[in-house]
Design a protein around this motif. Structure first.
Motif, PDB file in Angstrom:
ATOM      1  N   SER A 275       0.823  -1.208   0.000  1.00  0.00           N
ATOM      2  CA  SER A 275       0.000   0.000   0.000  1.00  0.00           C
ATOM      3  C   SER A 275       0.858   1.259   0.000  1.00  0.00           C
ATOM      4  O   SER A 275       0.572   2.225  -0.730  1.00  0.00           O
ATOM      5  CB  SER A 275      -0.918  -0.004   1.223  1.00  0.00           C
ATOM      6  OG  SER A 275      -1.645   1.200   1.324  1.00  0.00           O
ATOM      7  N   ALA A 276       1.934   1.252   0.804  1.00  0.00           N
ATOM      8  CA  ALA A 276       2.791   2.434   0.909  1.00  0.00           C
ATOM      9  C   ALA A 276       3.492   2.746  -0.408  1.00  0.00           C
ATOM     10  O   ALA A 276       3.689   3.917  -0.759  1.00  0.00           O
ATOM     11  CB  ALA A 276       3.823   2.227   2.015  1.00  0.00           C
ATOM     12  N   LEU A 283       8.912   6.017  -0.699  1.00  0.00           N
ATOM     13  CA  LEU A 283       9.025   4.563  -0.648  1.00  0.00           C
ATOM     14  C   LEU A 283       8.909   3.946  -2.038  1.00  0.00           C
ATOM     15  O   LEU A 283       9.537   2.920  -2.322  1.00  0.00           O
ATOM     16  CB  LEU A 283       7.952   3.982   0.284  1.00  0.00           C
ATOM     17  CG  LEU A 283       8.169   4.223   1.784  1.00  0.00           C
ATOM     18  CD1 LEU A 283       7.044   3.603   2.590  1.00  0.00           C
ATOM     19  CD2 LEU A 283       9.514   3.670   2.247  1.00  0.00           C
ATOM     20  N   LYS A 284       8.117   4.548  -2.886  1.00  0.00           N
ATOM     21  CA  LYS A 284       7.993   4.057  -4.263  1.00  0.00           C
ATOM     22  C   LYS A 284       9.330   4.175  -4.988  1.00  0.00           C
ATOM     23  O   LYS A 284       9.771   3.243  -5.683  1.00  0.00           O
ATOM     24  CB  LYS A 284       6.919   4.836  -5.008  1.00  0.00           C
ATOM     25  CG  LYS A 284       6.673   4.347  -6.425  1.00  0.00           C
ATOM     26  CD  LYS A 284       5.549   5.121  -7.078  1.00  0.00           C
ATOM     27  CE  LYS A 284       5.274   4.600  -8.486  1.00  0.00           C
ATOM     28  NZ  LYS A 284       4.157   5.342  -9.132  1.00  0.00           N
ATOM     29  N   GLN A 285       9.979   5.312  -4.822  1.00  0.00           N
ATOM     30  CA  GLN A 285      11.283   5.513  -5.443  1.00  0.00           C
ATOM     31  C   GLN A 285      12.317   4.558  -4.840  1.00  0.00           C
ATOM     32  O   GLN A 285      13.162   4.005  -5.565  1.00  0.00           O
ATOM     33  CB  GLN A 285      11.728   6.960  -5.234  1.00  0.00           C
ATOM     34  CG  GLN A 285      13.073   7.295  -5.878  1.00  0.00           C
ATOM     35  CD  GLN A 285      13.427   8.761  -5.738  1.00  0.00           C
ATOM     36  OE1 GLN A 285      12.561   9.617  -5.797  1.00  0.00           O
ATOM     37  NE2 GLN A 285      14.707   9.043  -5.527  1.00  0.00           N
ATOM     38  N   TYR A 286      12.248   4.358  -3.524  1.00  0.00           N
ATOM     39  CA  TYR A 286      13.164   3.441  -2.839  1.00  0.00           C
ATOM     40  C   TYR A 286      12.971   2.010  -3.355  1.00  0.00           C
ATOM     41  O   TYR A 286      13.942   1.296  -3.632  1.00  0.00           O
ATOM     42  CB  TYR A 286      12.909   3.514  -1.338  1.00  0.00           C
ATOM     43  CG  TYR A 286      13.741   2.569  -0.507  1.00  0.00           C
ATOM     44  CD1 TYR A 286      15.090   2.811  -0.265  1.00  0.00           C
ATOM     45  CD2 TYR A 286      13.168   1.432   0.060  1.00  0.00           C
ATOM     46  CE1 TYR A 286      15.857   1.945   0.506  1.00  0.00           C
ATOM     47  CE2 TYR A 286      13.924   0.565   0.837  1.00  0.00           C
ATOM     48  CZ  TYR A 286      15.260   0.827   1.058  1.00  0.00           C
ATOM     49  OH  TYR A 286      16.008  -0.029   1.815  1.00  0.00           O
ATOM     50  N   VAL A 291      14.732  -2.602  -7.027  1.00  0.00           N
ATOM     51  CA  VAL A 291      14.424  -3.507  -8.141  1.00  0.00           C
ATOM     52  C   VAL A 291      15.373  -3.267  -9.302  1.00  0.00           C
ATOM     53  O   VAL A 291      15.847  -4.219  -9.948  1.00  0.00           O
ATOM     54  CB  VAL A 291      12.955  -3.322  -8.584  1.00  0.00           C
ATOM     55  CG1 VAL A 291      12.670  -4.131  -9.858  1.00  0.00           C
ATOM     56  CG2 VAL A 291      12.007  -3.753  -7.481  1.00  0.00           C
ATOM     57  N   SER A 292      15.683  -1.982  -9.578  1.00  0.00           N
ATOM     58  CA  SER A 292      16.598  -1.652 -10.677  1.00  0.00           C
ATOM     59  C   SER A 292      18.021  -2.142 -10.397  1.00  0.00           C
ATOM     60  O   SER A 292      18.801  -2.364 -11.325  1.00  0.00           O
ATOM     61  CB  SER A 292      16.599  -0.141 -10.921  1.00  0.00           C
ATOM     62  OG  SER A 292      17.130   0.555  -9.793  1.00  0.00           O
ATOM     63  N   PHE A 328       9.622  15.233  -2.203  1.00  0.00           N
ATOM     64  CA  PHE A 328       8.723  14.152  -2.592  1.00  0.00           C
ATOM     65  C   PHE A 328       7.268  14.619  -2.643  1.00  0.00           C
ATOM     66  O   PHE A 328       6.389  13.835  -2.931  1.00  0.00           O
ATOM     67  CB  PHE A 328       8.849  12.975  -1.622  1.00  0.00           C
ATOM     68  CG  PHE A 328      10.158  12.272  -1.729  1.00  0.00           C
ATOM     69  CD1 PHE A 328      10.443  11.449  -2.811  1.00  0.00           C
ATOM     70  CD2 PHE A 328      11.135  12.429  -0.748  1.00  0.00           C
ATOM     71  CE1 PHE A 328      11.657  10.793  -2.911  1.00  0.00           C
ATOM     72  CE2 PHE A 328      12.356  11.788  -0.839  1.00  0.00           C
ATOM     73  CZ  PHE A 328      12.617  10.973  -1.921  1.00  0.00           C
ATOM     74  N   VAL A 329       7.024  15.881  -2.289  1.00  0.00           N
ATOM     75  CA  VAL A 329       5.670  16.406  -2.379  1.00  0.00           C
ATOM     76  C   VAL A 329       5.371  16.773  -3.806  1.00  0.00           C
ATOM     77  O   VAL A 329       6.115  17.521  -4.460  1.00  0.00           O
ATOM     78  CB  VAL A 329       5.501  17.637  -1.450  1.00  0.00           C
ATOM     79  CG1 VAL A 329       4.104  18.202  -1.579  1.00  0.00           C
ATOM     80  CG2 VAL A 329       5.790  17.254  -0.011  1.00  0.00           C
TER      81      VAL A 329
END
Length: 330
Positions: A275-276, A283-286, A291-292, A328-329
């Motif tokens: 969800s996060a 967290l999406k970028q992290y 994965v990359s 990140f905003v």
């Protein structure tokens, strides 16, 4: 710990307590009731009067809670140990009875008495929170089962009996949903009565992906963040901390999480991480970065799980809500 002269091992079951005094090699069965606890202390004093001793028993959830509270109220030392730790230390054991188990627990406590840490019962509000969360889980499982039954019914050919069954199941699902909502409101009211619980609950809910259930489970398992000194310790408890696996010069495997851990917390942290990643840009970028780098997706998810735990402990320790960094905003 103190310089104890003996230890009483207790095998706790739903109805009875099997007690074994290690050095005296005596055994007796008591009822798992306040009357039985009183008889246990009287029996112990008969053999160990004016000696320094402590009790040891396995953490068996609700079955051992009343015993731990009773011993604490009478200022008696006790250790509530993990069943797995006791079983792993017992070596080869032939046969299994409550009497043998009580002797094995007493032997474990005597051998490791220098390393064991005395236990204390959870605060009353924390105990009540745990019972409410456990009952909510049961209701959710019941509702999930009914939803599966409804889905199967709807695949059958339509008939008066099938339609009636579907309507009954729908009413049951609706009723269970109402009860779950009522129970969640009860949980919120419970926390509102304790200033510290309410404050930490509000702080945890400022984290992306953390909602009512995960917040309450964190408060319960950490005893309102008093049980663990750091998020890394709690990560190990949950079973999401990676450990090194190497030996000599030939065995060097990738770090892996251990299979021993709290499965409920691990599942909740996984759901919170998924969800996060959807709603937290940091967290999406992290996650995408991991994965990359070639890491499997579940390894990246585990990294996010630990990020959430570190944030949870950080906001509670600071006493301030989590604030998203300006970059990140959107």
């Amino acid at each position: 710990m103190k310089n104890y002269s003996d230890v009483i091992g207790i095998d706790v079951s739903k109805l009875t307590l099997d007690a074994h005094i290690h050095n005296r090699v005596v055994h007796r069965v008591f009822s798992n009731t306040p009357k039985g606890y009183k008889a246990l202390l009287s029996w112990t004093e008969t053999y160990l009067k004016e000696q320094v001793y402590f009790f040891c028993f396995e953490n068996t959830g609700h079955y051992s809670t009343n015993l731990s509270v009773y011993l604490s109220e009478n200022d008696l030392d006790y250790v509530e140990e993990s069943p797995l730790a006791i079983n792993r230390s017992s070596g080869v054991v032939r046969g299994k009875t409550d009497k043998l188990d009580s002797a094995m627990i007493a032997r474990y406590a005597w051998l490791y008495k220098e390393e064991l840490v005395l236990s204390s019962p959870k605060e009353q509000d924390i105990q009540e929170l745990g019972r409410l969360l456990s009952f909510r889980d049961q209701l959710v499982r019941d509702r999930t089962g009914k939803m599966s039954s409804l889905k199967e019914m709807q695949t059958l050919l339509s008939s008066p009996s099938t339609d009636d069954c579907c309507n009954i199941i729908k009413k049951t699902i609706h009723y269970l949903t109402k009860q779950i909502i009522a129970l969640e409101n009860h949980i919120k009211n419970l926390m509102s009565k304790d200033e510290s619980l309410q404050k930490n609950y509000e702080l945890l809910n400022t984290l992306k992906g953390v909602g009512l259930v995960l917040s309450c489970q964190l408060l319960y398992h950490t005893s309102n963040f008093k049980r663990f000194d750091s998020w890394r310790q709690f990560s190990s408890y949950c079973g999401v901390a990676p450990f090194e696996h190497s030996s000599g010069t030939s065995i060097h495997r990738k770090n892996r999480i251990h299979h021993i851990g709290d499965r409920k917390m691990k599942t909740l942290l996984t759901l919170a991480s998924v969800s996060a990643i959807q709603c937290d840009q940091e967290l999406k970028q992290y996650y995408n970065k991991k994965v990359s780098e070639g890491k499997p997706k579940m390894v990246a998810i585990n990294n996010v799980r630990n990020k959430i735990l570190s944030r949870a402990f950080a906001v509670v320790k600071r006493g301030t809500p989590y604030v998203v960094l300006q970059k990140f905003v959107a």
